[in-house]
Design a protein around this motif. Structure first.
Motif, PDB file in Angstrom:
ATOM      1  N   UNK A 107       0.837  -1.198   0.000  1.00 53.86           N
ATOM      2  CA  UNK A 107       0.000   0.000   0.000  1.00 53.86           C
ATOM      3  C   UNK A 107       0.873   1.249   0.000  1.00 53.86           C
ATOM      4  N   UNK A 108       0.836   1.984  -1.103  1.00 53.42           N
ATOM      5  CA  UNK A 108       1.602   3.220  -1.227  1.00 53.42           C
ATOM      6  C   UNK A 108       0.681   4.379  -1.600  1.00 53.42           C
ATOM      7  N   UNK A 109      -0.563   4.309  -1.120  1.00 50.35           N
ATOM      8  CA  UNK A 109      -1.508   5.388  -1.403  1.00 50.35           C
ATOM      9  C   UNK A 109      -1.232   6.617  -0.556  1.00 50.35           C
ATOM     10  N   UNK A 110      -0.556   6.438   0.583  1.00 50.89           N
ATOM     11  CA  UNK A 110      -0.357   7.546   1.508  1.00 50.89           C
ATOM     12  C   UNK A 110      -1.578   7.878   2.337  1.00 50.89           C
ATOM     13  N   UNK A 111      -2.625   7.096   2.193  1.00 53.05           N
ATOM     14  CA  UNK A 111      -3.886   7.336   2.907  1.00 53.05           C
ATOM     15  C   UNK A 111      -3.987   6.359   4.075  1.00 53.05           C
TER      16      UNK A 111
END
Length: 300
Positions: free
Chosen positions: A170-174
């Motif tokens: 997960x690299x969405x930053x959310x």
């Protein structure tokens, strides 16, 4: 929170750079040496030819050569995960089936880029791949490179409906989205940070570790941070993270993997340059990087 069970692929998974020679051709001998170096440095698994491995400019036949070489070098010591993701579902299926014959232990598949599918298209894309292969799959969500975000609901549909979809980078930053996935995922579904600097925050939510860029350069140091977090020794983990954070951030002064390759070159383990349209680090970037590496203690 209790980190009782070791995740399937471990906690520290470097996304390995792809070494090139002076002519920017694959350097398979160096790739094998790097894979061995990373395993001996404490890596729990390796991602081969992800974004950090310059997947957009390493063509399918070369990817297969690279997978084969790394599998031989690792020789079963840790899992080898082949990045097979593409923005064409059929191509991804055919390529994954070819890669599966080489002895890899799993696949990573990125959210399709450029063609911007809706969430149902993302679901059908990954479900089709999962149904076509009998190997574990790590999803990869990185809106900054793919222009779209795979929403938490879509990730969870895949996690619950496809037994061999076992994790996500997960690299969405959310962090709200990450927490939603962690809180609602089936048992055994692992969430990895896709950014080194976000690893502690995600592990505090129940994430298992990181698919790492800095793990190419300082695997022992990153492993220390993750192990402290897994033991819930948060104060010590924060201190170790703070000490390495300047390099985590410094490696991304320009487009990855320009500076992680330069860092290995500076550290006396040259892996060559990058292929166009990327360009090598400038002298100024190299000097700044060397100063940061000395500051954090990974360069004499």
């Amino acid at each position: 929170m209790q980190f009782k069970k070791e995740p399937r692929f471990g906690r520290l998974i470097p996304a390995m750079v792809t070494p090139f020679n002076r002519d920017l051709e694959l350097d398979l001998d160096r790739a094998q040496e790097l894979a061995d170096r990373l395993v001996r440095g404490g890596s729990d698994a390796l991602i081969i030819n992800g974004t950090t491995g310059e997947s957009p400019t390493v063509f399918y036949p070369q990817k297969l050569e690279l997978f084969r070489a790394v599998v031989r070098a690792v020789n079963g010591r840790v899992p080898v995960i082949a990045n097979v993701g593409d923005n064409c579902t059929a191509d991804t299926v055919y390529f994954a089936q070819d890669a599966a014959k080489l002895g890899v232990d799993g696949f990573m598949c990125v959210v399709p880029y450029y063609n911007k599918p809706p969430q149902e298209g993302l679901y059908q894309h990954f479900k089709t791949i999962a149904n076509a292969v009998d190997m574990p799959i790590i999803l990869y969500n990185i809106p900054g490179r793919c222009s779209i975000n795979m929403e938490g609901e879509t990730t969870l549909r895949l996690a619950h409906n496809c037994d061999n979809i076992v994790a996500i980078k997960e690299a969405s930053g959310n962090l709200d989205q990450v927490k939603f996935i962690i809180d609602n995922a089936p048992a055994g579904f692992d969430v990895y940070s896709g950014d080194d600097s976000a690893t502690l925050d995600i592990m505090k939510l129940g994430g298992v570790g990181v698919i790492s860029t800095i793990g190419n350069v300082a695997p022992e140091r990153m492993k220390e941070i993750i192990n402290l977090a897994a033991r819930e020794e948060w104060e010590a983990a924060e201190a170790a993270n703070e000490a390495l954070l300047p390099l985590m951030n410094g490696l991304f002064e320009t487009s990855n993997p320009i500076l992680v390759k330069e860092a290995l070159n500076l550290a006396g383990f040259p892996v060559g340059g990058v292929r166009l349209p990327l360009v090598d680090a400038t002298p100024e970037q190299s000097r700044r990087l060397a100063a940061i590496m000395r500051e954090v203690g990974v360069l004499d």
